[in-house]
Design a protein around this motif. Structure first.
Motif, short mmCIF file in Angstrom:
data_model
loop_
_atom_site.label_atom_id
_atom_site.label_comp_id
_atom_site.label_asym_id
_atom_site.label_seq_id
_atom_site.Cartn_x
_atom_site.Cartn_y
_atom_site.Cartn_z
N ALA A 32 0.83 -1.20 0.00
CA ALA A 32 0.00 0.00 0.00
C ALA A 32 0.86 1.25 0.00
O ALA A 32 1.80 1.36 0.80
CB ALA A 32 -0.90 -0.01 1.23
N PRO A 33 0.56 2.21 -0.89
CA PRO A 33 1.27 3.48 -0.86
C PRO A 33 0.64 4.44 0.15
O PRO A 33 -0.58 4.60 0.17
CB PRO A 33 1.10 4.00 -2.29
CG PRO A 33 -0.20 3.42 -2.74
CD PRO A 33 -0.37 2.11 -2.02
N ILE A 34 1.44 5.06 1.00
CA ILE A 34 0.94 6.06 1.93
C ILE A 34 1.87 7.26 1.90
O ILE A 34 3.05 7.14 1.55
CB ILE A 34 0.82 5.51 3.37
CG1 ILE A 34 2.20 5.14 3.94
CG2 ILE A 34 -0.12 4.33 3.44
CD1 ILE A 34 2.14 4.75 5.41
N GLU B 93 4.81 11.52 5.23
CA GLU B 93 4.64 12.05 6.58
C GLU B 93 3.76 11.16 7.46
O GLU B 93 3.73 11.31 8.68
CB GLU B 93 4.05 13.46 6.54
CG GLU B 93 2.68 13.57 5.91
CD GLU B 93 2.70 13.79 4.41
OE1 GLU B 93 1.66 14.20 3.85
OE2 GLU B 93 3.77 13.56 3.79
N THR B 94 3.02 10.23 6.82
CA THR B 94 2.14 9.34 7.58
C THR B 94 2.89 8.14 8.15
O THR B 94 2.44 7.54 9.14
CB THR B 94 1.00 8.83 6.66
OG1 THR B 94 0.35 9.95 6.06
CG2 THR B 94 -0.04 8.04 7.43
N VAL B 95 4.04 7.82 7.59
CA VAL B 95 4.76 6.62 7.98
C VAL B 95 5.13 6.65 9.46
O VAL B 95 4.91 5.68 10.20
CB VAL B 95 6.04 6.44 7.13
CG1 VAL B 95 6.86 5.25 7.64
CG2 VAL B 95 5.68 6.24 5.67
N GLY C 217 10.16 0.89 0.20
CA GLY C 217 10.81 1.86 -0.68
C GLY C 217 9.96 3.07 -1.00
O GLY C 217 8.73 3.05 -0.88
N GLU C 218 10.63 4.13 -1.43
CA GLU C 218 9.96 5.38 -1.74
C GLU C 218 9.25 5.33 -3.10
O GLU C 218 9.67 4.61 -4.01
CB GLU C 218 10.97 6.54 -1.74
CG GLU C 218 11.56 6.84 -0.37
CD GLU C 218 12.46 8.07 -0.42
OE1 GLU C 218 12.66 8.62 -1.52
OE2 GLU C 218 12.96 8.48 0.65
N ILE C 219 8.18 6.11 -3.19
CA ILE C 219 7.46 6.27 -4.46
C ILE C 219 7.14 7.76 -4.63
O ILE C 219 7.32 8.55 -3.70
CB ILE C 219 6.15 5.45 -4.50
CG1 ILE C 219 5.20 5.91 -3.38
CG2 ILE C 219 6.42 3.96 -4.43
CD1 ILE C 219 3.81 5.36 -3.50
N LEU C 220 6.64 8.11 -5.78
CA LEU C 220 6.23 9.49 -6.05
C LEU C 220 4.78 9.47 -6.52
O LEU C 220 4.43 8.78 -7.47
CB LEU C 220 7.13 10.10 -7.13
CG LEU C 220 7.14 11.63 -7.21
CD1 LEU C 220 7.74 12.23 -5.94
CD2 LEU C 220 7.95 12.09 -8.43
N GLY D 161 3.17 14.84 -7.21
CA GLY D 161 4.56 15.21 -6.98
C GLY D 161 5.05 15.00 -5.57
O GLY D 161 6.25 15.14 -5.28
N LYS D 162 4.13 14.64 -4.65
CA LYS D 162 4.54 14.43 -3.26
C LYS D 162 5.14 13.04 -3.08
O LYS D 162 4.77 12.09 -3.77
CB LYS D 162 3.34 14.60 -2.33
CG LYS D 162 2.85 16.05 -2.23
CD LYS D 162 1.78 16.18 -1.16
CE LYS D 162 1.36 17.64 -0.99
NZ LYS D 162 0.35 17.81 0.08
N LYS D 163 6.08 12.96 -2.12
CA LYS D 163 6.74 11.68 -1.86
C LYS D 163 5.85 10.77 -1.02
O LYS D 163 5.09 11.23 -0.17
CB LYS D 163 8.06 11.91 -1.14
CG LYS D 163 9.15 12.55 -2.00
CD LYS D 163 10.46 12.65 -1.23
CE LYS D 163 11.55 13.26 -2.10
NZ LYS D 163 12.85 13.37 -1.37
#
Length: 474
Positions: A275-277, A280-282, A311-314, A318-320
């Protein structure tokens, strides 16, 4: 305001779903207890979920949020509107309020756009509207005592009455009055509460003339306490959560505080896939999980969960963000949480709120079918611990009767077969009676003032099964 304790003391429901009239008082079940618990029991279709829905409606009204159209269908088919009334106690350091909030729930047909062809078999859609709101209160401090009086009544064509309270809270500016008249019509048409709308609250808060007046300050303390309660201290978990869990998603409801900072909300985490979140929520989710694991490992020995960062996504804006997966660890063996039972997922989804109920006085959590998937002995022990040592307010419905043996009988209410007197507490009950056995006995003998079970006939059920089988060719 943060030190103010708000408690929901009673609810009255009229013509709402299958409840023509029902009233439940939560205030008289707290003798020798800091916490307030109400468990509602009864057969299927007897008005248990109506109570939770009524509390959800209160939450939406206090937040000034739009009332979903589903509530239009909750008005009893034999009535033109539903009427709901809520009583609160609001206790601060130096004063105490008894507050009453009531309103009509009506259904209004949604007009189709011009030039739109409507076929005979098309569904007619309605929207829910809150009207005729009435907020009243009684007040007591060391130096002043005020009998019950109306603070805000929206039932007239004016912005609200009484005129003296309007002048105190809003002032006498005619332009402001005209703007609020327009706002009132727009807000009610948009299926929102006007009494707790952001538009009205903004005008009241910006009343510079009134802010130095003691009466204005007293009224504002009450209003702000109820707004804070609806937005940050009242939580409703309905059966939709159980359906979501069945689809392998965990709705993680939480209120988390760490010093002067904190977070509140509901995060829906899919389990079938990562799931992508937002980035800042992590950290918030990680702190919540760490906090939950302290209790989870005691409830289910050896079990904890963790958030796996993949891992990071975009995002498209445009927000990480971060791609995550929830992992279950049992005896140091890690597996995806999706492979755990629905009972484990249900515990995880509400555990943070139960922790908050245990620790904070001004928290109300209402949960429909709390027992879904949870082992009955564990359910009984959890509720016993919260009732004996907790501080907040827990309202739940359940089909599992184990809590009848572990909770004080003052914490239990029952539905009846009489839609005009839907909720009762058991009478003629001795301290030596086992409430679970007493309830079963009353189902059979009907010794209460109202019938608590609509009896079924076993032979008729068996015949119906046989007839249905013949119809299907089996």
């Amino acid at each position: 305001m943060e030190n103010t304790i708000v408690r929901l003391e009673s609810i009255s429901i009229e013509n709402f779903k299958n409840v023509k009239y029902g009233q439940l008082c939560f205030a008289n079940n707290r003798k020798n207890y800091r916490t307030s618990i109400l468990g509602l029991y009864g057969q299927n279709g007897s008005g248990k979920t109506a109570l939770i829905d009524a509390i959800e409606l209160l939450q939406l009204a206090l937040k000034g949020a739009q009332i979903p159209s589903k509530f239009a269908d909750y008005i009893n088919v034999e009535a033109g509107y539903a009427y709901l009334r809520y009583e609160f106690s609001v206790s601060g350091k130096e004063d105490r309020y008894q507050a009453f909030y009531e309103f009509k729930l009506t259904a209004e047909k949604i007009e189709t756009a011009q030039n739109t062809i409507v076929l005979e078999n098309d569904d007619v859609h309605f929207k829910a509207k809150i009207t005729d709101e009435l907020l009243s209160y009684a007040y007591e401090s060391e130096t002043l005592k005020i009998r019950k009086s109306t603070l805000l009544d929206t039932s007239s064509k004016k912005v609200f009455t009484p005129t003296t309270k309007y002048s105190c809270l809003v002032g006498k500016d005619k332009k402001v009055n005209m703007n609020l008249m327009v706002d009132k019509k727009i807000i009610q048409a948009a299926s929102r509460s006007f009494a707790f709308s952001g538009e009205l609250l903004s005008v009241i808060r910006n009343n510079q003339v009134g802010q130095g007046d003691l009466e204005y300050q007293r009224h504002m303390r009450l209003i702000e306490s109820l707004v804070r309660y609806g937005n940050f201290e009242l939580f409703v978990i309905n059966t939709a959560n159980s359906g979501i869990i069945s689809m392998n998603m965990v709705p993680l409801s939480f209120r988390y505080e760490n010093g002067k900072s904190g977070a509140i909300g509901n995060i829906l985490i899919p389990l079938e896939e990562t799931a992508p979140i937002p980035e800042e929520t992590v950290s918030v989710v990680e702190r919540i999980i760490t906090n939950m694991n302290v209790v989870l490992s005691r409830i289910v020995p050896g079990l904890t969960i963790r958030l796996e960062n993949l891992g990071e996504i975009l995002f498209a804006n445009g927000k990480k963000g971060v791609r995550i997966q929830l992992i279950s660890l049992k005896n140091k063996k890690a597996i995806p949480l999706k492979y755990e039972s629905e009972g484990i997922k249900k515990i995880i989804s509400v555990l943070q709120l139960l922790i908050v109920v245990y620790n904070r006085s001004s928290i109300t959590v209402a949960i429909d079918e709390l027992d879904a998937g949870i082992f009955e002995y564990l359910l009984g022990e959890l509720l016993r611990i919260i009732s004996e040592q907790g501080k907040g307010q827990l309202i739940f419905t359940s089909h599992n009767l184990r809590p009848l043996e572990t909770l004080n009988r003052g914490f239990i209410a029952f539905t009846t077969t009489n839609s005009s007197n839907r909720y009762i507490r058991m009478g003629n009950l001795k301290d030596s009676n086992n409430l679970r056995d007493f309830y079963f006995r009353d189902i059979i003998l009907g010794e209460q003032s109202e019938e608590v079970y609509d009896p079924t006939n076993n032979s008729e059920i068996a015949l119906a099964f046989r007839e249905a089988g013949e119809f299907n060719g089996t």
